[in-house]
Design an enzyme around this catalytic site. Structure first.
Site, PDB file in Angstrom:
ATOM      1  CG  HIS A 193      -0.190  -0.258   2.632  1.00 24.42           C
ATOM      2  ND1 HIS A 193       0.652   0.550   3.160  1.00 24.42           N
ATOM      3  CD2 HIS A 193      -0.130  -1.272   3.297  1.00 24.42           C
ATOM      4  CE1 HIS A 193       1.261   0.130   4.350  1.00 24.42           C
ATOM      5  NE2 HIS A 193       0.637  -0.902   4.501  1.00 24.42           N
TER       6      HIS A 193
ATOM      7  CE  LYS B 103       0.001   0.356  11.165  1.00 24.79           C
ATOM      8  NZ  LYS B 103       0.538  -1.114  10.853  1.00 24.79           N
ATOM      9  CG  ASP B 104       5.253  -1.908  11.775  1.00 27.72           C
ATOM     10  OD1 ASP B 104       4.469  -2.896  12.520  1.00 27.72           O
ATOM     11  OD2 ASP B 104       5.169  -1.355  10.767  1.00 27.72           O
TER      12      ASP B 104
ATOM     13  N   GLY C 293       1.844   3.243   2.162  1.00 28.21           N
ATOM     14  CA  GLY C 293       2.849   3.255   3.229  1.00 28.21           C
ATOM     15  C   GLY C 293       4.183   2.412   2.763  1.00 28.21           C
ATOM     16  CG  HIS C 294       4.223  -1.673   2.115  1.00 23.33           C
ATOM     17  ND1 HIS C 294       3.062  -2.099   2.018  1.00 23.33           N
ATOM     18  CD2 HIS C 294       4.774  -2.427   3.020  1.00 23.33           C
ATOM     19  CE1 HIS C 294       2.811  -2.958   3.080  1.00 23.33           C
ATOM     20  NE2 HIS C 294       3.944  -3.055   3.545  1.00 23.33           N
TER      21      HIS C 294
ATOM     22  CB  VAL D 206       1.498   6.543   4.640  1.00 19.38           C
ATOM     23  CG1 VAL D 206       0.721   7.033   3.472  1.00 19.38           C
ATOM     24  CG2 VAL D 206       3.168   7.063   4.268  1.00 19.38           C
TER      25      VAL D 206
ATOM     26  CD  GLN E 191       9.391  -4.212  11.810  1.00 12.49           C
ATOM     27  OE1 GLN E 191       8.659  -5.169  12.005  1.00 12.49           O
ATOM     28  NE2 GLN E 191       9.129  -3.602  10.684  1.00 12.49           N
TER      29      GLN E 191
HETATM   30  P1  AMP Z   1       4.753  -4.760   6.560  1.00 10.03           P
HETATM   31  O1  AMP Z   1       4.794  -5.383   5.004  1.00 10.03           O
HETATM   32  O2  AMP Z   1       3.858  -4.751   7.299  1.00 10.03           O
HETATM   33  O3  AMP Z   1       6.209  -5.699   7.305  1.00 10.03           O
HETATM   34  O4  AMP Z   1       5.649  -3.376   6.480  1.00 10.03           O
HETATM   35  C1  AMP Z   1       6.827  -3.390   5.746  1.00 10.03           C
HETATM   36  C2  AMP Z   1       7.273  -1.914   6.022  1.00 10.03           C
HETATM   37  O5  AMP Z   1       6.575  -1.008   5.779  1.00 10.03           O
HETATM   38  C3  AMP Z   1       7.792  -1.664   7.681  1.00 10.03           C
HETATM   39  O6  AMP Z   1       8.943  -1.052   7.875  1.00 10.03           O
HETATM   40  C4  AMP Z   1       6.517  -1.007   8.104  1.00 10.03           C
HETATM   41  O7  AMP Z   1       6.868  -0.365   9.209  1.00 10.03           O
HETATM   42  C5  AMP Z   1       6.283  -0.130   6.904  1.00 10.03           C
HETATM   43  N1  AMP Z   1       4.913   0.530   6.963  1.00 10.03           N
HETATM   44  C6  AMP Z   1       3.739  -0.595   6.906  1.00 10.03           C
HETATM   45  N2  AMP Z   1       2.568   0.356   7.043  1.00 10.03           N
HETATM   46  C7  AMP Z   1       3.067   1.525   6.928  1.00 10.03           C
HETATM   47  C8  AMP Z   1       2.557   2.946   6.967  1.00 10.03           C
HETATM   48  N3  AMP Z   1       1.303   3.105   7.101  1.00 10.03           N
HETATM   49  N4  AMP Z   1       3.084   4.110   7.004  1.00 10.03           N
HETATM   50  C9  AMP Z   1       4.721   3.871   6.863  1.00 10.03           C
HETATM   51  N5  AMP Z   1       5.316   2.926   6.842  1.00 10.03           N
HETATM   52  C10 AMP Z   1       4.406   1.636   6.898  1.00 10.03           C
END
Ligand code: AMP
Length: 280
Positions: A33, A148-149, A35-36, A175, A152
């Site tokens: 999405h 967001k995390d 954010g990624h 985001v 982590q």
């Molecule tokens: P994930 O696929 O959920 O493991 O996320 C991969 C990366 O994208 C991680 O570093 C997350 O923190 C980041 N991420 C996920 N959602 C968002 C968001 N809404 N805004 C910013 N970064 C994000």
């Protein structure tokens, strides 16, 4: 854009490039999405070579969590990454990263303990282990993680410092959707009604920010009350945790300290667990 499934092959390519080009890396679990994509845009702006990994890491899911049903859409993800100008996508198979003999775990002890670490035992060890493997394979100069995390991000920064890894970890702001909900691959689990009720999470945090800016001081207890009042408007939302902590050490604070505080929360909306945070 090259798509690679072999860790050895990618590592060989990257070891050759590392001396000449700056390498930026964005690890993800896919179902991408905006954010990624913001992490990808940050990497694209700064680095010569951009590598994205898509891997749903079984090590970071508990036995009763959503590993099996975690949303996946490889074809759509690849189209988005191609459009964003990514150079390499690493798409390993589970047994390509963890063979039958795999037995090593990375444990970043203290900062993994509270917040999400309490509700998800073993989660951050699974995260740190896979991220260390991915950093060793991709050999990036810069690696991008979302705020967001937030926990982590702190776990990874601590691991990088403790283990002298030659990479800079870059945190990227959250985001959000237009209505304030933080983007997450798991938002797809929500029904329309749950999606509306989930807004109690982001709006509760927003109310805390507004109150702090108005009063210039706020105790952790008052912040929690504001948050719980916001959640009470949504009948299907249950609190997992609410925390007011120092944003570097993640240790609890009794009151908000300007420029030092992280307010983080996790809730269950129906069967879906959502997290969010703000920095004050
Ligand atoms: P994930 O696929 O959920 O493991 O996320 C991969 C990366 O994208 C991680 O570093 C997350 O923190 C980041 N991420 C996920 N959602 C968002 C968001 N809404 N805004 C910013 N970064 C994000």
């Amino acid at each position: 854009m090259k798509i690679l499934r072999s860790a050895k092959w990618l590592q060989g390519l990257m070891l050759k490039r590392r001396g000449q080009k700056s390498i930026g890396f964005v690890p993800t679990m896919g179902y991408l999405h905006d954010g990624h994509m913001e992490l990808v845009r940050c990497a694209r702006k700064t680095c010569d070579v951009v590598v994205v990994s898509i891997f749903v890491n079984p090590l970071q899911f508990g036995p009763k969590e959503d590993f099996k049903k975690y949303p996946r859409n490889e074809r759509r993800d690849l189209a988005l990454l191609r459009k964003a100008g990514v150079d390499f996508v690493f798409l390993p198979k589970t047994n390509g990263l963890y063979d039958r003999n795999f037995q090593t775990r990375v444990d970043v002890c203290e900062v993994s303990r509270g917040l999400c670490g309490s509700s998800r035992p073993g989660h951050f060890s699974g995260v740190a282990t896979v991220v260390l493997k991915l950093l060793n394979i991709v050999q990036p100069h810069l690696a991008y993680f979302g705020e967001k995390d937030f926990q982590q991000l702190v776990v990874i920064k601590t691991m990088v410092r403790d283990l002298n890894l030659p990479v800079k970890i870059v945190g990227v702001p959250i985001v959000r959707d237009l209505d304030g909900l933080a983007l997450s691959s798991r938002n797809v689990y929500l029904s329309d009604m749950e999606r509306r009720q989930a807004l109690g999470l982001s709006s509760g945090l927003k109310k805390i920010r507004e109150r702090f800016h108005r009063q210039k001081k706020l105790s952790a207890l008052s912040a929690k009350k504001i948050f719980l009042t916001s959640l009470a408007e949504s009948s299907t939302v249950c609190l997992d945790y609410f925390a007011c902590v120092d944003r570097n050490s993640l240790t609890p604070l009794r009151a908000v300290k300007k420029n030092k505080t992280l307010i983080a929360a996790a809730v269950h909306v129906g069967k879906t667990r959502l997290i969010d945070n703000i920095q004050l």
